[in-house]
Design a protein around this motif. Structure first.
Motif, PDB file in Angstrom:
ATOM      1  N   HIS A  27       6.367   1.408 -34.456  1.00  0.00           N
ATOM      2  CA  HIS A  27       6.797   0.213 -33.729  1.00  0.00           C
ATOM      3  C   HIS A  27       8.020  -0.406 -34.404  1.00  0.00           C
ATOM      4  O   HIS A  27       9.014  -0.742 -33.730  1.00  0.00           O
ATOM      5  CB  HIS A  27       5.669  -0.810 -33.658  1.00  0.00           C
ATOM      6  N   LEU A  28       7.972  -0.533 -35.722  1.00  0.00           N
ATOM      7  CA  LEU A  28       9.098  -1.125 -36.445  1.00  0.00           C
ATOM      8  C   LEU A  28      10.330  -0.222 -36.371  1.00  0.00           C
ATOM      9  O   LEU A  28      11.455  -0.713 -36.220  1.00  0.00           O
ATOM     10  CB  LEU A  28       8.703  -1.397 -37.893  1.00  0.00           C
ATOM     11  N   CYS A  29      10.133   1.083 -36.444  1.00  0.00           N
ATOM     12  CA  CYS A  29      11.263   2.017 -36.286  1.00  0.00           C
ATOM     13  C   CYS A  29      11.942   1.833 -34.931  1.00  0.00           C
ATOM     14  O   CYS A  29      13.170   1.917 -34.823  1.00  0.00           O
ATOM     15  CB  CYS A  29      10.780   3.457 -36.416  1.00  0.00           C
ATOM     16  N   SER A  30      11.151   1.577 -33.911  1.00  0.00           N
ATOM     17  CA  SER A  30      11.702   1.463 -32.560  1.00  0.00           C
ATOM     18  C   SER A  30      12.626   0.268 -32.391  1.00  0.00           C
ATOM     19  O   SER A  30      13.365   0.178 -31.402  1.00  0.00           O
ATOM     20  CB  SER A  30      10.568   1.377 -31.528  1.00  0.00           C
ATOM     21  N   LEU A  31      12.617  -0.667 -33.358  1.00  0.00           N
ATOM     22  CA  LEU A  31      13.454  -1.860 -33.275  1.00  0.00           C
ATOM     23  C   LEU A  31      14.837  -1.648 -33.876  1.00  0.00           C
ATOM     24  O   LEU A  31      15.729  -2.493 -33.702  1.00  0.00           O
ATOM     25  CB  LEU A  31      12.773  -3.027 -34.010  1.00  0.00           C
ATOM     26  N   THR A  32      15.052  -0.548 -34.579  1.00  0.00           N
ATOM     27  CA  THR A  32      16.269  -0.421 -35.392  1.00  0.00           C
ATOM     28  C   THR A  32      17.543  -0.376 -34.560  1.00  0.00           C
ATOM     29  O   THR A  32      18.550  -0.987 -34.925  1.00  0.00           O
ATOM     30  CB  THR A  32      16.192   0.813 -36.302  1.00  0.00           C
ATOM     31  N   ASP A  33      17.543   0.357 -33.468  1.00  0.00           N
ATOM     32  CA  ASP A  33      18.751   0.415 -32.627  1.00  0.00           C
ATOM     33  C   ASP A  33      19.102  -0.976 -32.102  1.00  0.00           C
ATOM     34  O   ASP A  33      20.249  -1.405 -32.146  1.00  0.00           O
ATOM     35  CB  ASP A  33      18.546   1.378 -31.450  1.00  0.00           C
ATOM     36  N   GLU A  34      18.098  -1.667 -31.617  1.00  0.00           N
ATOM     37  CA  GLU A  34      18.295  -3.005 -31.048  1.00  0.00           C
ATOM     38  C   GLU A  34      18.804  -3.998 -32.081  1.00  0.00           C
ATOM     39  O   GLU A  34      19.687  -4.833 -31.793  1.00  0.00           O
ATOM     40  CB  GLU A  34      16.962  -3.505 -30.470  1.00  0.00           C
ATOM     41  N   ALA A  65      12.527   9.813 -34.798  1.00  0.00           N
ATOM     42  CA  ALA A  65      13.600  10.282 -33.905  1.00  0.00           C
ATOM     43  C   ALA A  65      13.235  10.083 -32.444  1.00  0.00           C
ATOM     44  O   ALA A  65      14.118   9.906 -31.590  1.00  0.00           O
ATOM     45  CB  ALA A  65      13.896  11.765 -34.173  1.00  0.00           C
ATOM     46  N   MET A  66      11.939  10.103 -32.150  1.00  0.00           N
ATOM     47  CA  MET A  66      11.490   9.973 -30.765  1.00  0.00           C
ATOM     48  C   MET A  66      11.551   8.531 -30.264  1.00  0.00           C
ATOM     49  O   MET A  66      11.514   8.301 -29.047  1.00  0.00           O
ATOM     50  CB  MET A  66      10.053  10.491 -30.630  1.00  0.00           C
ATOM     51  N   VAL A  67      11.642   7.557 -31.174  1.00  0.00           N
ATOM     52  CA  VAL A  67      11.663   6.150 -30.747  1.00  0.00           C
ATOM     53  C   VAL A  67      13.011   5.497 -31.047  1.00  0.00           C
ATOM     54  O   VAL A  67      13.143   4.272 -30.977  1.00  0.00           O
ATOM     55  CB  VAL A  67      10.519   5.350 -31.399  1.00  0.00           C
ATOM     56  N   THR A  68      14.010   6.299 -31.403  1.00  0.00           N
ATOM     57  CA  THR A  68      15.356   5.787 -31.676  1.00  0.00           C
ATOM     58  C   THR A  68      16.374   6.715 -31.025  1.00  0.00           C
ATOM     59  O   THR A  68      16.064   7.852 -30.675  1.00  0.00           O
ATOM     60  CB  THR A  68      15.632   5.744 -33.201  1.00  0.00           C
ATOM     61  N   LYS A  69      17.600   6.220 -30.916  1.00  0.00           N
ATOM     62  CA  LYS A  69      18.679   7.039 -30.352  1.00  0.00           C
ATOM     63  C   LYS A  69      19.873   7.155 -31.291  1.00  0.00           C
ATOM     64  O   LYS A  69      20.577   8.165 -31.276  1.00  0.00           O
ATOM     65  CB  LYS A  69      19.154   6.461 -29.012  1.00  0.00           C
ATOM     66  N   LYS A  70      20.133   6.129 -32.110  1.00  0.00           N
ATOM     67  CA  LYS A  70      21.325   6.118 -32.956  1.00  0.00           C
ATOM     68  C   LYS A  70      21.014   6.113 -34.447  1.00  0.00           C
ATOM     69  O   LYS A  70      21.833   6.566 -35.243  1.00  0.00           O
ATOM     70  CB  LYS A  70      22.184   4.876 -32.636  1.00  0.00           C
ATOM     71  N   THR A  71      19.870   5.594 -34.831  1.00  0.00           N
ATOM     72  CA  THR A  71      19.562   5.379 -36.241  1.00  0.00           C
ATOM     73  C   THR A  71      19.565   6.693 -37.020  1.00  0.00           C
ATOM     74  O   THR A  71      18.979   7.684 -36.572  1.00  0.00           O
ATOM     75  CB  THR A  71      18.192   4.711 -36.374  1.00  0.00           C
ATOM     76  N   ARG A  72      20.220   6.697 -38.176  1.00  0.00           N
ATOM     77  CA  ARG A  72      20.207   7.869 -39.039  1.00  0.00           C
ATOM     78  C   ARG A  72      18.827   8.007 -39.695  1.00  0.00           C
ATOM     79  O   ARG A  72      18.147   7.006 -39.965  1.00  0.00           O
ATOM     80  CB  ARG A  72      21.284   7.764 -40.121  1.00  0.00           C
ATOM     81  N   LEU A  73      18.430   9.232 -39.985  1.00  0.00           N
ATOM     82  CA  LEU A  73      17.091   9.538 -40.475  1.00  0.00           C
ATOM     83  C   LEU A  73      17.231  10.199 -41.848  1.00  0.00           C
ATOM     84  O   LEU A  73      17.724  11.326 -41.955  1.00  0.00           O
ATOM     85  CB  LEU A  73      16.390  10.470 -39.494  1.00  0.00           C
TER      86      LEU A  73
END
Length: 352
Positions: A27-34, A65-73
């Motif tokens: 859930h927290l990972c999914s906020l990174t792009d925003e 990677a499945m919950v983000t589009k731009k964030t580096r991993l």
């Protein structure tokens, strides 16, 4: 300056199940792009509440990677001492494809004696396993039909699949603590460096060693230095202290417990001074780190000042990896901290 999220679990089943921890983390990972965070990072550790929920950061980052589009991993970091280069190279290539070329690979030597014991690996082999593993993984990612005869691992005429999207390979990072030789190694080999926030004068010296080695090797630019910091941002200092001090001190206690063998006679030439380092860690507190300017716990305005002050004292760093879920930090408080930092701190410090 870039800012990202460092997921370093320090919990056990009596506090959170694996299912709860990873559900909250995704859930927290999914906020990174925003929210404008540039990376997600996870460590590799085993068998202990300190890091034990992260035995394979590549799996964690695949889910991210499945919950983000731009964030580096970023792996922060994988441990060649406990992994076969052939397997790691294939997994890195796989994640690079799944993430559309967003993976970055941090490598570390490992330092917890109990992990070496359980894997049946000698502490005295740590440096050699790291150096050989890094060289072989680089070879496997860069080339095809490659061969290597090493002391610990060998292969002949093999092509690692899938091939990485990023060429010649994803960006590499080297984890470094206090040893100038490690910073110089990272710079000479064109790797980014991930470090811990030491006393500013010491950190400035180590960064200087890294950048000098980078330039001497003829690499373009000035390299890239990342530090990791505890972070808890709240509307007031009192609220931040109330939310952050307990979990941060729990994390530090977990580290001291996981590394206690260093204080009970564990020794090796490959880790000079680690008994003294762990003795210092064992007496460290979040309160002391805040006073030293190496933990960002406070109101937005206070954290802006802390970041600017630390950056000035060490001569400038490029990324800060924020450890915002230490210990058993409740997910709602972690999310509030992330959102407030994004809204009121990021706009004032990204230009540093």
């Amino acid at each position: 300056m870039q800012f990202g999220l460092n997921f370093f679990p320090c919990v056990g089943p009596e506090q959170k199940s694996g299912e709860q921890y990873f559900r909250e983390a995704m859930h927290l990972c999914s906020l990174t792009d925003e929210l404008g965070y540039t990376h997600i990072r996870q460590v590799e550790h085993y068998f202990h509440p300190y890091g034990g929920y992260s035995p394979n950061p590549l799996i964690f980052l695949t889910a991210a990677a499945m919950v983000t589009k731009k964030t580096r991993l970023i792996t922060g970091a994988v441990l060649p001492a406990f992994n076969k280069p052939l397997k790691l190279a294939g997994e890195i290539g796989m994640l690079d494809g799944i993430s559309n070329g967003r993976v970055e690979v941090g490598f570390a030597r490992a330092f917890l004696p109990h992990e070496f014991t359980q894997f049946g690996v000698s502490l005295d082999e740590s440096r050699k396993r790291f150096t050989e593993g890094l060289a072989q993984i680089t070879m496997l990612l860069k080339g095809e039909k490659v061969s290597s005869k090493g002391e610990f691992n060998s292969f002949t005429n093999v092509t690692s699949l899938p091939r990485p999207m990023q060429r010649p390979h994803p960006p590499f990072w080297i984890a470094a603590t206090t040893t100038p030789e490690t910073f110089a190694f990272a710079g000479a080999n064109g790797c980014n460096v991930m470090a811990i926030p030491l006393e500013p004068e010491k950190m400035r010296s180590l960064i200087g060693t890294y950048r000098e080695a980078w330039r001497k090797a003829g690499h373009p630019g000035n390299g890239h230095v990342m530090n990791t910091f505890f972070m808890c941002c709240a509307p007031t200092r009192d609220e931040a202290m109330a939310a952050g001090l307990g979990p941060c001190n729990q994390h530090l206690k977990g580290l001291a417990d996981a590394a206690k063998e260093w204080l009970a006679g564990a020794s090796t030439k490959d880790y000079p001074g680690y008994d003294k380092l762990i003795a210092h860690v064992s007496s460290d507190t979040a309160e002391r780190q805040i006073e030293a300017g190496s933990a960002f716990i406070g109101s937005p305005a206070e954290i802006v000042d802390m970041i600017k002050s630390y950056n000035d004292k060490v001569g400038g760093i490029d990324s800060m990896s924020l450890h915002f879920t230490p210990g058993n930090m409740p997910v709602d408080k972690a999310e509030r901290s992330l959102r407030l930092f994004s809204a009121e701190v990021l706009p004032k410090v990204t230009g540093l």
